[in-house]
Design an enzyme around this catalytic site. Structure first.
Site, PDB file in Angstrom:
ATOM      1  N   LYS A 123       0.840  -1.195   0.000  1.00 47.64           N
ATOM      2  CA  LYS A 123       0.000   0.000   0.000  1.00 47.64           C
ATOM      3  C   LYS A 123       0.878   1.248   0.000  1.00 47.64           C
ATOM      4  O   LYS A 123       1.998   1.223   0.496  1.00 47.64           O
ATOM      5  CB  LYS A 123      -0.854   0.029   1.276  1.00 47.64           C
ATOM      6  N   ARG A 150     -10.443 -11.462   1.860  1.00 50.47           N
ATOM      7  CA  ARG A 150     -11.270 -12.535   1.297  1.00 50.47           C
ATOM      8  C   ARG A 150     -10.534 -13.878   1.354  1.00 50.47           C
ATOM      9  O   ARG A 150     -11.163 -14.932   1.436  1.00 50.47           O
ATOM     10  CB  ARG A 150     -11.671 -12.160  -0.142  1.00 50.47           C
TER      11      ARG A 150
HETATM   12  N1  BES Z   1      -8.174  -3.711   4.386  1.00 54.25           N
HETATM   13  C1  BES Z   1      -8.336  -3.318   3.053  1.00 54.25           C
HETATM   14  C2  BES Z   1      -9.643  -2.572   2.806  1.00 54.25           C
HETATM   15  C3  BES Z   1      -9.725  -1.186   3.380  1.00 54.25           C
HETATM   16  C4  BES Z   1      -9.299  -0.110   2.634  1.00 54.25           C
HETATM   17  C5  BES Z   1     -10.275  -0.971   4.608  1.00 54.25           C
HETATM   18  C6  BES Z   1      -9.413   1.161   3.149  1.00 54.25           C
HETATM   19  C7  BES Z   1     -10.391   0.303   5.120  1.00 54.25           C
HETATM   20  C8  BES Z   1      -9.957   1.374   4.376  1.00 54.25           C
HETATM   21  C9  BES Z   1      -8.340  -4.537   2.153  1.00 54.25           C
HETATM   22  O1  BES Z   1      -7.552  -5.596   2.565  1.00 54.25           O
HETATM   23  C10 BES Z   1      -7.813  -4.081   0.832  1.00 54.25           C
HETATM   24  O2  BES Z   1      -6.667  -3.714   0.770  1.00 54.25           O
HETATM   25  N2  BES Z   1      -8.648  -4.106  -0.196  1.00 54.25           N
HETATM   26  C11 BES Z   1      -8.262  -3.661  -1.471  1.00 54.25           C
HETATM   27  C12 BES Z   1      -8.836  -4.608  -2.475  1.00 54.25           C
HETATM   28  C13 BES Z   1      -8.319  -4.407  -3.859  1.00 54.25           C
HETATM   29  C14 BES Z   1      -6.861  -4.780  -3.929  1.00 54.25           C
HETATM   30  C15 BES Z   1      -9.125  -5.238  -4.817  1.00 54.25           C
HETATM   31  C16 BES Z   1      -8.816  -2.264  -1.669  1.00 54.25           C
HETATM   32  O3  BES Z   1      -9.916  -1.976  -1.211  1.00 54.25           O
HETATM   33  O4  BES Z   1      -8.107  -1.445  -2.256  1.00 54.25           O
HETATM   34 MN    MN Z   2      -5.557  -5.384   1.901  1.00 50.97          MN
END
Ligand code: BES
Ligand code: MN
Ligand code: ZN
Length: 496
Positions: free
Chosen positions: A280, A354
């Protein structure tokens, strides 16, 4: 904090502070009128002078009261009488508590629940009052070495009842709310901890401690070897890059006959989500310590269940791990085999929630569940879709979906339904495995739900995406305790 029911007239109630309302344009509520009369017109004089207009958000504190038994009177603006509803009642109380916090009052009694509130009964108002007050008194278990915020002086909070007949309803509201706020505080403490404190091992120990405190809760903790024996290849692929060992935490609460199929709650317990190799960006990455909020909401719900001794059966399944990059981490393109037997091409290691949930859901099948509800900070896309007010609600069962939605409404902890259609699952197709773990950018919250849907065949299942509601950022950064109120309300209504 102690909560109690008050049956005394406002002028007779001995308390450090009586909380009464004034409507728009200075129209005194009945309780304000009663106190006004006893105090020689002090309230109406202040209204006449324009010191309080009755607008929502206003407060005025009167001290050195003579003529009534209370030490102080806190006047709260209620806004227009015609629009005074549940929401305004909550807001008025929250404002009152903020002002009260700046006084030395040890106890207070609220008369706001005696107002005419068209969309709530006495039970609901009492429950809301306790939630507002208790949550306002919550303090983050911080690590500050100086300037500790003083402990709130308020120790006892009374809720006035309209009639003796309403007393049992109000008592029930207070009792239910106390279970809910205990659960919320437990969730908030866990989620507010930094990730170097709140590790999967820490969560496992917290679960064991909860089981020690409440004999009705049984906890089992599985280590990585045990998960490997269960063939949880998808869950374990997420923890590959981490030094901290993963844990699968299983709660069991049997409040009813064993023959009654349990509700299974599955909570995402990623104690820190860096994104893994699909790392990230740095901005706000610290907030990924909240990525175990789904797990924490399961912990909180079990705490509430045990305190309320609900006559139902509930199982909790919490896969807990970190998502870290390293030489051993799962790489984009790697293929893993889930406990269900289905293979997954991990195109993005940041779509890890997931991957841990699918194995936890498969594990949940051994309990022959009545329903399975998973709770997860699953997608940023859900935050884009719904913001911070509603959780995303997905289900393969319309009845379950409506029940959860109604629970959210009643509990002031709302969720909004989004679709989980086959058409959205298209994007999850892979040339190399049964499915990929991500689809395109569009409808990201829905495609994530569709991914989980591939593991829920034959189950009555719902998924709550709480990425937007579980915590706040900015100056108010911290866990909200949501969706504990929704979950407990759902379970309260399952009793009958
Ligand atoms: N934990 C994150 C989702 C999230 C993002 C929660 C912002 C709270 C605030 C999750 O594991 C994630 O990174 N999801 C990705 C999915 C994507 C790679 C398809 C996302 O939402 O960017
Ligand atoms: Mn994630
Ligand atoms: Zn995550």
């Amino acid at each position: 904090m102690d909560f109690f029911v008050s049956t005394s007239a406002p002028s007779r109630q001995r308390t450090d502070c009586a909380i009464v309302g004034v409507y728009d344009k200075g129209a005194l509520s009945e309780t304000a009128q009663a106190l006004d009369k006893r105090t020689g017109g002090r309230i109406s004089r202040l209204v006449k002078r324009g010191d309080i207009r009755g607008k929502s958000g206003e407060t005025l504190l009167l001290t050195d009261i003579t003529g009534a038994a209370c030490e102080r009177i806190l006047i709260v603006g209620l806004g227009a009488r015609s629009s005074f509803k549940r929401k305004q009642h909550r807001k008025a109380l929250a404002t009152a508590i903020a002002t009260l916090g700046r006084t030395g009052a040890h106890d207070a009694v609220s008369y706001l629940g005696l107002e005419e509130v068209p969309d709530a009964d006495q039970y609901t108002l009492a429950r809301a009052a306790v939630e507002v007050v208790a949550n306002a008194e919550y303090r983050i278990p911080d690590h500050k070495t100086a300037n500790k915020r003083p402990k709130p002086s308020l120790k006892r909070f009374g809720i006035a009842v309209a009639s003796r007949g309403a007393r049992t309803e109000v008592e029930r509201g207070i009792q239910h709310a106390q279970g809910i706020v205990a659960g919320m505080a437990f969730m908030r403490d866990l989620a507010n901890h930094p990730a170097n404190v709140c590790t999967p091992t820490y969560l496992a120990n917290a679960a064991k401690a909860l089981a020690r405190d409440h004999r009705s809760i049984k906890v089992r903790v599985l280590n990585e070897d045990e998960c490997r024996r269960l063939k949880m290849g998808s869950f374990l692929s997420v923890t590959n890059g981490s030094e901290e060992p993963a844990r699968l935490i299983v709660f069991e609460y049997y409040g009813a006959a064993r023959s009654q199929a349990p509700t299974v709650l599955v909570g995402k317990g990623v104690t820190f989500d860096t994104g893994g190799i699909s790392l990230k960006p740095p901005a706000n990455m610290d907030e990924m310590k909240f990525d175990m909020s789904g797990a924490a909401s399961v912990f909180g719900t079990f705490r509430a269940l045990a305190e309320l001794e609900l006559p139902i059966n509930v199982v909790g399944v919490v896969p807990a791990c970190e998502n870290m990059p390293s030489g051993r981490a799962t790489k984009p393109g790697d293929i893993v085999k889930s406990m269900s037997g289905q293979t997954i091409e991990v195109l993005n290691t940041d779509a890890e929630g997931r991957l841990i949930l699918c194995d936890a859901i498969t594990y949940a099948r051994r309990f022959n569940p009545d329903v399975v509800i998973d709770i997860a900070t699953l997608t940023g896309a859900c935050v884009i879709a719904l913001g911070n007010h509603y959780a995303g609600l997905f289900s393969n069962d319309d009845e379950l979906s409506s029940e959860l939605r109604a629970a959210g409404e009643r509990a002031d902890d709302r969720a909004w339904p989004l679709p989980v259609g086959e058409e959205y699952a298209e994007g999850l197709k892979s040339n190399f495995a049964d499915m990929a773990n991500v689809a395109g950018r569009e409808g990201g919250a829905i495609t994530a739900a569709c991914f989980l849907g591939k593991f829920t065949e034959g189950l009555r299942w719902a998924h709550l995406d709480i990425a937007g509601v579980a915590y706040q950022g900015g100056s108010q950064k911290g866990s909200t305790g949501r969706p504990v109120p929704l979950l407990v309300d759902y379970l309260l209504n399952k009793q009958s």
